[in-house]
Scaffold this motif. Structure first.
Motif, PDB file in Angstrom:
ATOM      1  N   LYS A  18       0.836  -1.201   0.000  1.00 46.87           N
ATOM      2  CA  LYS A  18       0.000   0.000   0.000  1.00 46.87           C
ATOM      3  C   LYS A  18       0.875   1.257   0.000  1.00 46.87           C
ATOM      4  CE  LYS A  18      -3.753   2.077   2.626  1.00 46.87           C
ATOM      5  NZ  LYS A  18      -4.550   1.979   3.832  1.00 46.87           N
ATOM      6  N   PHE A  19       1.949   1.241   0.772  1.00 45.39           N
ATOM      7  CA  PHE A  19       2.871   2.374   0.815  1.00 45.39           C
ATOM      8  C   PHE A  19       3.519   2.604  -0.559  1.00 45.39           C
ATOM      9  CE2 PHE A  19       7.191   4.027   1.472  1.00 45.39           C
ATOM     10  CZ  PHE A  19       6.879   5.253   2.052  1.00 45.39           C
ATOM     11  N   ARG A  20       3.971   1.522  -1.195  1.00 46.57           N
ATOM     12  CA  ARG A  20       4.588   1.651  -2.520  1.00 46.57           C
ATOM     13  C   ARG A  20       3.607   2.170  -3.554  1.00 46.57           C
ATOM     14  NH1 ARG A  20       7.259  -3.948  -3.667  1.00 46.57           N
ATOM     15  NH2 ARG A  20       5.324  -4.534  -2.702  1.00 46.57           N
ATOM     16  N   LEU A  21       2.375   1.644  -3.522  1.00 44.06           N
ATOM     17  CA  LEU A  21       1.353   2.123  -4.459  1.00 44.06           C
ATOM     18  C   LEU A  21       1.041   3.594  -4.223  1.00 44.06           C
ATOM     19  CD1 LEU A  21      -1.088  -0.924  -4.458  1.00 44.06           C
ATOM     20  CD2 LEU A  21       0.248  -0.091  -6.408  1.00 44.06           C
ATOM     21  N   GLN A  22       0.969   3.981  -2.969  1.00 45.30           N
ATOM     22  CA  GLN A  22       0.672   5.377  -2.653  1.00 45.30           C
ATOM     23  C   GLN A  22       1.764   6.296  -3.203  1.00 45.30           C
ATOM     24  OE1 GLN A  22      -0.467   6.040   1.369  1.00 45.30           O
ATOM     25  NE2 GLN A  22      -0.746   8.226   1.090  1.00 45.30           N
ATOM     26  N   ARG A  23       3.010   5.923  -3.037  1.00 41.28           N
ATOM     27  CA  ARG A  23       4.123   6.725  -3.564  1.00 41.28           C
ATOM     28  C   ARG A  23       4.061   6.824  -5.086  1.00 41.28           C
ATOM     29  NH1 ARG A  23       9.346   4.325  -1.566  1.00 41.28           N
ATOM     30  NH2 ARG A  23      10.039   5.339  -3.450  1.00 41.28           N
ATOM     31  N   ILE A  24       3.795   5.713  -5.739  1.00 43.28           N
ATOM     32  CA  ILE A  24       3.739   5.691  -7.203  1.00 43.28           C
ATOM     33  C   ILE A  24       2.625   6.592  -7.717  1.00 43.28           C
ATOM     34  CG2 ILE A  24       3.150   4.243  -9.190  1.00 43.28           C
ATOM     35  CD1 ILE A  24       4.700   1.966  -7.716  1.00 43.28           C
ATOM     36  N   LEU A  61      -3.628  15.088  -6.408  1.00 40.35           N
ATOM     37  CA  LEU A  61      -4.730  14.214  -5.992  1.00 40.35           C
ATOM     38  C   LEU A  61      -4.362  13.355  -4.776  1.00 40.35           C
ATOM     39  CD1 LEU A  61      -5.902  13.050  -9.523  1.00 40.35           C
ATOM     40  CD2 LEU A  61      -6.817  14.902  -8.128  1.00 40.35           C
ATOM     41  N   ARG A  62      -3.462  13.849  -3.951  1.00 41.21           N
ATOM     42  CA  ARG A  62      -2.957  13.086  -2.803  1.00 41.21           C
ATOM     43  C   ARG A  62      -4.089  12.549  -1.911  1.00 41.21           C
ATOM     44  NH1 ARG A  62       1.832  15.311  -1.369  1.00 41.21           N
ATOM     45  NH2 ARG A  62       2.926  13.356  -1.302  1.00 41.21           N
ATOM     46  N   GLU A  63      -5.064  13.379  -1.567  1.00 40.56           N
ATOM     47  CA  GLU A  63      -6.154  12.947  -0.689  1.00 40.56           C
ATOM     48  C   GLU A  63      -7.034  11.892  -1.352  1.00 40.56           C
ATOM     49  OE1 GLU A  63      -5.694  16.286  -1.357  1.00 40.56           O
ATOM     50  OE2 GLU A  63      -4.634  16.814   0.487  1.00 40.56           O
ATOM     51  N   ILE A  64      -7.295  12.087  -2.637  1.00 36.78           N
ATOM     52  CA  ILE A  64      -8.133  11.126  -3.360  1.00 36.78           C
ATOM     53  C   ILE A  64      -7.419   9.776  -3.464  1.00 36.78           C
ATOM     54  CG2 ILE A  64      -9.129  10.589  -5.626  1.00 36.78           C
ATOM     55  CD1 ILE A  64      -9.773  13.596  -5.859  1.00 36.78           C
ATOM     56  N   ILE A  65      -6.128   9.802  -3.728  1.00 35.44           N
ATOM     57  CA  ILE A  65      -5.362   8.555  -3.819  1.00 35.44           C
ATOM     58  C   ILE A  65      -5.379   7.825  -2.489  1.00 35.44           C
ATOM     59  CG2 ILE A  65      -3.018   7.639  -4.112  1.00 35.44           C
ATOM     60  CD1 ILE A  65      -2.689   9.917  -6.261  1.00 35.44           C
ATOM     61  N   HIS A  66      -5.255   8.564  -1.406  1.00 33.45           N
ATOM     62  CA  HIS A  66      -5.313   7.963  -0.073  1.00 33.45           C
ATOM     63  C   HIS A  66      -6.667   7.275   0.144  1.00 33.45           C
ATOM     64  CE1 HIS A  66      -4.449   7.475   4.178  1.00 33.45           C
ATOM     65  NE2 HIS A  66      -5.620   8.019   4.445  1.00 33.45           N
ATOM     66  N   LEU A  67      -7.744   7.941  -0.251  1.00 31.23           N
ATOM     67  CA  LEU A  67      -9.088   7.360  -0.099  1.00 31.23           C
ATOM     68  C   LEU A  67      -9.265   6.127  -0.989  1.00 31.23           C
ATOM     69  CD1 LEU A  67     -11.213  10.633  -0.006  1.00 31.23           C
ATOM     70  CD2 LEU A  67     -10.681   9.118   1.910  1.00 31.23           C
ATOM     71  N   VAL A  68      -8.768   6.197  -2.215  1.00 31.45           N
ATOM     72  CA  VAL A  68      -8.861   5.057  -3.136  1.00 31.45           C
ATOM     73  C   VAL A  68      -8.140   3.849  -2.548  1.00 31.45           C
ATOM     74  CG1 VAL A  68      -8.084   4.172  -5.378  1.00 31.45           C
ATOM     75  CG2 VAL A  68      -9.216   6.396  -5.237  1.00 31.45           C
ATOM     76  N   ILE A 114      -8.600   3.808 -10.320  1.00 27.90           N
ATOM     77  CA  ILE A 114      -7.962   4.978 -10.931  1.00 27.90           C
ATOM     78  C   ILE A 114      -8.477   5.156 -12.362  1.00 27.90           C
ATOM     79  CG2 ILE A 114      -5.747   5.871 -11.784  1.00 27.90           C
ATOM     80  CD1 ILE A 114      -6.086   6.218  -8.759  1.00 27.90           C
ATOM     81  N   ALA A 115      -8.627   4.062 -13.080  1.00 31.08           N
ATOM     82  CA  ALA A 115      -9.148   4.138 -14.452  1.00 31.08           C
ATOM     83  C   ALA A 115     -10.589   4.646 -14.460  1.00 31.08           C
ATOM     84  CB  ALA A 115      -9.059   2.774 -15.126  1.00 31.08           C
ATOM     85  N   ARG A 116     -11.395   4.250 -13.470  1.00 31.69           N
ATOM     86  CA  ARG A 116     -12.777   4.748 -13.383  1.00 31.69           C
ATOM     87  C   ARG A 116     -12.820   6.254 -13.127  1.00 31.69           C
ATOM     88  NH1 ARG A 116     -13.530   0.133 -10.209  1.00 31.69           N
ATOM     89  NH2 ARG A 116     -13.743   1.387  -8.334  1.00 31.69           N
ATOM     90  N   LEU A 117     -11.746   6.798 -12.579  1.00 32.42           N
ATOM     91  CA  LEU A 117     -11.643   8.245 -12.356  1.00 32.42           C
ATOM     92  C   LEU A 117     -11.107   8.967 -13.598  1.00 32.42           C
ATOM     93  CD1 LEU A 117     -10.130   8.220  -8.761  1.00 32.42           C
ATOM     94  CD2 LEU A 117     -12.508   8.666  -9.410  1.00 32.42           C
ATOM     95  N   ASN A 118     -11.003   8.228 -14.710  1.00 36.46           N
ATOM     96  CA  ASN A 118     -10.487   8.750 -15.985  1.00 36.46           C
ATOM     97  C   ASN A 118      -9.044   9.223 -15.879  1.00 36.46           C
ATOM     98  OD1 ASN A 118     -12.784   8.235 -17.543  1.00 36.46           O
ATOM     99  ND2 ASN A 118     -13.755  10.115 -16.821  1.00 36.46           N
ATOM    100  N   LEU A 119      -8.263   8.522 -15.067  1.00 34.65           N
ATOM    101  CA  LEU A 119      -6.835   8.784 -14.956  1.00 34.65           C
ATOM    102  C   LEU A 119      -6.087   7.598 -15.525  1.00 34.65           C
ATOM    103  CD1 LEU A 119      -6.788  10.098 -11.284  1.00 34.65           C
ATOM    104  CD2 LEU A 119      -6.688  11.472 -13.371  1.00 34.65           C
ATOM    105  N   VAL A 120      -4.934   7.845 -16.052  1.00 36.50           N
ATOM    106  CA  VAL A 120      -4.111   6.776 -16.608  1.00 36.50           C
ATOM    107  C   VAL A 120      -3.175   6.277 -15.512  1.00 36.50           C
ATOM    108  CG1 VAL A 120      -2.394   6.175 -18.338  1.00 36.50           C
ATOM    109  CG2 VAL A 120      -4.210   7.803 -18.893  1.00 36.50           C
ATOM    110  N   PRO A 121      -3.232   4.985 -15.162  1.00 36.48           N
ATOM    111  CA  PRO A 121      -2.306   4.463 -14.152  1.00 36.48           C
ATOM    112  C   PRO A 121      -0.864   4.608 -14.630  1.00 36.48           C
ATOM    113  CG  PRO A 121      -4.076   2.908 -14.556  1.00 36.48           C
ATOM    114  CD  PRO A 121      -4.173   3.976 -15.608  1.00 36.48           C
ATOM    115  N   PRO A 122       0.028   5.061 -13.750  1.00 41.01           N
ATOM    116  CA  PRO A 122       1.426   5.198 -14.160  1.00 41.01           C
ATOM    117  C   PRO A 122       2.056   3.848 -14.462  1.00 41.01           C
ATOM    118  CG  PRO A 122       1.173   5.632 -11.820  1.00 41.01           C
ATOM    119  CD  PRO A 122      -0.194   5.445 -12.384  1.00 41.01           C
TER     120      PRO A 122
END
Length: 103
Positions: free
Chosen positions: A23-29, A37-44, A71-79
């Protein structure tokens, strides 16, 4: 290993630690890719961790794909780095299947 533990038993503490590390690694990525979008990523991550825990005894196996789909449902491209989180480690692994000796 304790005598009463079956071979291949996995400690719940080990699974908890693996999930926290992942989870920590995904959050950093994802935060590196989308710093605004730091807060949204934390919630996701929290939401998908809960879903993964309900679906499997090994939630760390499901979490990366669940987060990517969210992330894709939010219309963002996963890194691209998100795909490398679950790749096999680069260090050599011992052979887990003993080789037969031929005379």
């Amino acid at each position: 290993m304790k005598p009463h533990e079956p071979i291949g038993a996995v400690s719940p503490h080990l699974l908890t630690r693996a999930l926290a590390d992942l989870k920590f690694r995904l959050q950093r990525i994802y935060e590196d890719a989308y710093p605004e979008l730091r807060e949204i990523i934390h919630l996701v991550l929290n939401e998908e961790e809960e879903v993964a825990s309900r679906l499997s005894a090994f939630p760390h196996l499901l979490l990366p794909d669940l987060v990517e789909a969210h992330i894709a449902r939010l219309n963002l491209v996963p890194p691209q780095e998100a795909h490398t989180v679950t790749e096999a480690p680069s260090y050599p692994r011992p052979n887990l299947i003993p080789q037969l000796a031929f005379a």
